[in-house]
Design a protein around this motif. Structure first.
Motif, PDB file in Angstrom:
ATOM      1  N   GLN A  49       0.840  -1.200   0.000  1.00  0.00           N
ATOM      2  CA  GLN A  49       0.000   0.000   0.000  1.00  0.00           C
ATOM      3  C   GLN A  49       0.879   1.255   0.000  1.00  0.00           C
ATOM      4  O   GLN A  49       0.586   2.206  -0.708  1.00  0.00           O
ATOM      5  CB  GLN A  49      -0.919   0.018   1.225  1.00  0.00           C
ATOM      6  CG  GLN A  49      -2.139  -0.844   1.094  1.00  0.00           C
ATOM      7  CD  GLN A  49      -3.350  -0.022   0.682  1.00  0.00           C
ATOM      8  OE1 GLN A  49      -3.626   1.017   1.251  1.00  0.00           O
ATOM      9  NE2 GLN A  49      -4.042  -0.511  -0.320  1.00  0.00           N
ATOM     10  N   TYR A  50       1.938   1.260   0.793  1.00  0.00           N
ATOM     11  CA  TYR A  50       2.838   2.414   0.838  1.00  0.00           C
ATOM     12  C   TYR A  50       3.502   2.626  -0.524  1.00  0.00           C
ATOM     13  O   TYR A  50       3.569   3.752  -1.011  1.00  0.00           O
ATOM     14  CB  TYR A  50       3.901   2.253   1.935  1.00  0.00           C
ATOM     15  CG  TYR A  50       3.427   2.668   3.298  1.00  0.00           C
ATOM     16  CD1 TYR A  50       3.593   3.976   3.748  1.00  0.00           C
ATOM     17  CD2 TYR A  50       2.800   1.766   4.146  1.00  0.00           C
ATOM     18  CE1 TYR A  50       3.161   4.377   4.996  1.00  0.00           C
ATOM     19  CE2 TYR A  50       2.355   2.155   5.404  1.00  0.00           C
ATOM     20  CZ  TYR A  50       2.541   3.455   5.829  1.00  0.00           C
ATOM     21  OH  TYR A  50       2.098   3.846   7.064  1.00  0.00           O
ATOM     22  N   LYS A  51       3.992   1.562  -1.117  1.00  0.00           N
ATOM     23  CA  LYS A  51       4.648   1.666  -2.428  1.00  0.00           C
ATOM     24  C   LYS A  51       3.680   2.253  -3.457  1.00  0.00           C
ATOM     25  O   LYS A  51       4.032   3.174  -4.195  1.00  0.00           O
ATOM     26  CB  LYS A  51       5.144   0.296  -2.877  1.00  0.00           C
ATOM     27  CG  LYS A  51       5.851   0.307  -4.202  1.00  0.00           C
ATOM     28  CD  LYS A  51       6.311  -1.080  -4.597  1.00  0.00           C
ATOM     29  CE  LYS A  51       6.916  -1.036  -5.990  1.00  0.00           C
ATOM     30  NZ  LYS A  51       7.262  -2.353  -6.487  1.00  0.00           N
ATOM     31  N   ASP A  52       2.453   1.729  -3.491  1.00  0.00           N
ATOM     32  CA  ASP A  52       1.445   2.233  -4.432  1.00  0.00           C
ATOM     33  C   ASP A  52       1.090   3.687  -4.139  1.00  0.00           C
ATOM     34  O   ASP A  52       0.905   4.486  -5.055  1.00  0.00           O
ATOM     35  CB  ASP A  52       0.178   1.368  -4.380  1.00  0.00           C
ATOM     36  CG  ASP A  52       0.405  -0.029  -4.939  1.00  0.00           C
ATOM     37  OD1 ASP A  52       1.436  -0.260  -5.616  1.00  0.00           O
ATOM     38  OD2 ASP A  52      -0.459  -0.901  -4.683  1.00  0.00           O
ATOM     39  N   MET A  53       1.021   4.041  -2.858  1.00  0.00           N
ATOM     40  CA  MET A  53       0.693   5.415  -2.474  1.00  0.00           C
ATOM     41  C   MET A  53       1.794   6.377  -2.920  1.00  0.00           C
ATOM     42  O   MET A  53       1.510   7.432  -3.477  1.00  0.00           O
ATOM     43  CB  MET A  53       0.487   5.482  -0.960  1.00  0.00           C
ATOM     44  CG  MET A  53       0.137   6.871  -0.422  1.00  0.00           C
ATOM     45  SD  MET A  53       1.555   7.831   0.162  1.00  0.00           S
ATOM     46  CE  MET A  53       2.269   6.777   1.386  1.00  0.00           C
ATOM     47  N   TYR A  54       3.071   6.016  -2.708  1.00  0.00           N
ATOM     48  CA  TYR A  54       4.169   6.892  -3.135  1.00  0.00           C
ATOM     49  C   TYR A  54       4.162   7.071  -4.656  1.00  0.00           C
ATOM     50  O   TYR A  54       4.368   8.186  -5.151  1.00  0.00           O
ATOM     51  CB  TYR A  54       5.525   6.357  -2.673  1.00  0.00           C
ATOM     52  CG  TYR A  54       5.717   6.418  -1.176  1.00  0.00           C
ATOM     53  CD1 TYR A  54       5.537   7.605  -0.468  1.00  0.00           C
ATOM     54  CD2 TYR A  54       6.080   5.286  -0.459  1.00  0.00           C
ATOM     55  CE1 TYR A  54       5.704   7.660   0.905  1.00  0.00           C
ATOM     56  CE2 TYR A  54       6.250   5.335   0.920  1.00  0.00           C
ATOM     57  CZ  TYR A  54       6.062   6.515   1.585  1.00  0.00           C
ATOM     58  OH  TYR A  54       6.230   6.581   2.943  1.00  0.00           O
ATOM     59  N   GLN A  55       3.900   6.005  -5.389  1.00  0.00           N
ATOM     60  CA  GLN A  55       3.814   6.114  -6.851  1.00  0.00           C
ATOM     61  C   GLN A  55       2.660   7.023  -7.261  1.00  0.00           C
ATOM     62  O   GLN A  55       2.807   7.845  -8.169  1.00  0.00           O
ATOM     63  CB  GLN A  55       3.653   4.731  -7.476  1.00  0.00           C
ATOM     64  CG  GLN A  55       4.896   3.895  -7.402  1.00  0.00           C
ATOM     65  CD  GLN A  55       4.692   2.470  -7.920  1.00  0.00           C
ATOM     66  OE1 GLN A  55       3.580   2.006  -8.092  1.00  0.00           O
ATOM     67  NE2 GLN A  55       5.795   1.785  -8.166  1.00  0.00           N
ATOM     68  N   ALA A  56       1.517   6.889  -6.598  1.00  0.00           N
ATOM     69  CA  ALA A  56       0.346   7.713  -6.913  1.00  0.00           C
ATOM     70  C   ALA A  56       0.628   9.184  -6.615  1.00  0.00           C
ATOM     71  O   ALA A  56       0.279  10.067  -7.405  1.00  0.00           O
ATOM     72  CB  ALA A  56      -0.877   7.220  -6.141  1.00  0.00           C
ATOM     73  N   LEU A  57       1.280   9.462  -5.473  1.00  0.00           N
ATOM     74  CA  LEU A  57       1.601  10.855  -5.130  1.00  0.00           C
ATOM     75  C   LEU A  57       2.601  11.451  -6.123  1.00  0.00           C
ATOM     76  O   LEU A  57       2.432  12.593  -6.568  1.00  0.00           O
ATOM     77  CB  LEU A  57       2.168  10.946  -3.712  1.00  0.00           C
ATOM     78  CG  LEU A  57       1.207  10.703  -2.564  1.00  0.00           C
ATOM     79  CD1 LEU A  57       1.946  10.807  -1.235  1.00  0.00           C
ATOM     80  CD2 LEU A  57       0.033  11.674  -2.607  1.00  0.00           C
ATOM     81  N   ASP A  58       3.636  10.686  -6.470  1.00  0.00           N
ATOM     82  CA  ASP A  58       4.628  11.173  -7.438  1.00  0.00           C
ATOM     83  C   ASP A  58       3.953  11.505  -8.772  1.00  0.00           C
ATOM     84  O   ASP A  58       4.246  12.544  -9.374  1.00  0.00           O
ATOM     85  CB  ASP A  58       5.740  10.148  -7.647  1.00  0.00           C
ATOM     86  CG  ASP A  58       6.669  10.025  -6.441  1.00  0.00           C
ATOM     87  OD1 ASP A  58       6.728  10.962  -5.627  1.00  0.00           O
ATOM     88  OD2 ASP A  58       7.333   8.973  -6.324  1.00  0.00           O
ATOM     89  N   ALA A  59       3.048  10.641  -9.229  1.00  0.00           N
ATOM     90  CA  ALA A  59       2.347  10.877 -10.493  1.00  0.00           C
ATOM     91  C   ALA A  59       1.415  12.075 -10.389  1.00  0.00           C
ATOM     92  O   ALA A  59       1.379  12.929 -11.279  1.00  0.00           O
ATOM     93  CB  ALA A  59       1.562   9.630 -10.899  1.00  0.00           C
ATOM     94  N   PHE A  60       0.669  12.168  -9.293  1.00  0.00           N
ATOM     95  CA  PHE A  60      -0.294  13.256  -9.103  1.00  0.00           C
ATOM     96  C   PHE A  60       0.408  14.613  -9.147  1.00  0.00           C
ATOM     97  O   PHE A  60       0.017  15.514  -9.880  1.00  0.00           O
ATOM     98  CB  PHE A  60      -1.033  13.083  -7.774  1.00  0.00           C
ATOM     99  CG  PHE A  60      -2.062  14.140  -7.505  1.00  0.00           C
ATOM    100  CD1 PHE A  60      -3.358  14.005  -7.974  1.00  0.00           C
ATOM    101  CD2 PHE A  60      -1.749  15.289  -6.788  1.00  0.00           C
ATOM    102  CE1 PHE A  60      -4.314  14.975  -7.741  1.00  0.00           C
ATOM    103  CE2 PHE A  60      -2.693  16.265  -6.543  1.00  0.00           C
ATOM    104  CZ  PHE A  60      -3.975  16.110  -7.025  1.00  0.00           C
ATOM    105  N   PHE A  61       1.469  14.756  -8.355  1.00  0.00           N
ATOM    106  CA  PHE A  61       2.176  16.039  -8.316  1.00  0.00           C
ATOM    107  C   PHE A  61       3.008  16.255  -9.579  1.00  0.00           C
ATOM    108  O   PHE A  61       3.194  17.391 -10.016  1.00  0.00           O
ATOM    109  CB  PHE A  61       3.007  16.165  -7.046  1.00  0.00           C
ATOM    110  CG  PHE A  61       2.158  16.419  -5.827  1.00  0.00           C
ATOM    111  CD1 PHE A  61       1.624  17.666  -5.581  1.00  0.00           C
ATOM    112  CD2 PHE A  61       1.857  15.401  -4.951  1.00  0.00           C
ATOM    113  CE1 PHE A  61       0.823  17.907  -4.480  1.00  0.00           C
ATOM    114  CE2 PHE A  61       1.056  15.616  -3.844  1.00  0.00           C
ATOM    115  CZ  PHE A  61       0.528  16.873  -3.607  1.00  0.00           C
ATOM    116  N   GLY A  62       3.512  15.186 -10.179  1.00  0.00           N
ATOM    117  CA  GLY A  62       4.242  15.294 -11.442  1.00  0.00           C
ATOM    118  C   GLY A  62       3.378  15.873 -12.544  1.00  0.00           C
ATOM    119  O   GLY A  62       3.844  16.677 -13.356  1.00  0.00           O
ATOM    120  N   GLU A  63       2.099  15.488 -12.573  1.00  0.00           N
ATOM    121  CA  GLU A  63       1.165  16.042 -13.566  1.00  0.00           C
ATOM    122  C   GLU A  63       0.958  17.545 -13.364  1.00  0.00           C
ATOM    123  O   GLU A  63       0.554  18.241 -14.279  1.00  0.00           O
ATOM    124  CB  GLU A  63      -0.187  15.336 -13.468  1.00  0.00           C
ATOM    125  CG  GLU A  63      -0.166  13.910 -13.957  1.00  0.00           C
ATOM    126  CD  GLU A  63      -1.446  13.159 -13.656  1.00  0.00           C
ATOM    127  OE1 GLU A  63      -2.410  13.751 -13.121  1.00  0.00           O
ATOM    128  OE2 GLU A  63      -1.488  11.945 -13.953  1.00  0.00           O
TER     129      GLU A  63
END
Length: 80
Positions: A49-63
């Motif tokens: 869950q943490y790994k998926d959350m960090y990926q989601a946050l990186d993508a969200f802010f990257g956009e």
């Protein structure tokens, strides 16, 4: 420096919820820059869950043209 609006935090939390990631993002306004912290919701937030959350946050802010810098504990972060 890019300013993250409250609506971005609302949208990010909605995205986490839609991805069924049990975390909530909070914002702190500090002198000179914004900081954020991640609240785990419940006890079922395993390592995956943490790994998926960090990926989601990186993508969200990257956009939004931002790169995340995490603290050592990876619960606090800043965007640049």
């Amino acid at each position: 420096m890019k300013i993250i609006a409250i609506q971005d935090i609302i949208d990010c939390n909605q995205m986490l919820k839609e991805k069924e990631l049990a975390f909530k993002l909070h914002i702190r306004d500090a002198c000179g820059k914004q900081s954020f912290w991640i609240e785990p919701l419940g006890n079922e937030s395993g390592e995956l869950q943490y790994k998926d959350m960090y990926q989601a946050l990186d993508a969200f802010f990257g956009e939004r043209g931002c790169k995340i810098s995490y603290s050592e504990d990876k619960i606090n972060f800043w965007v640049g």
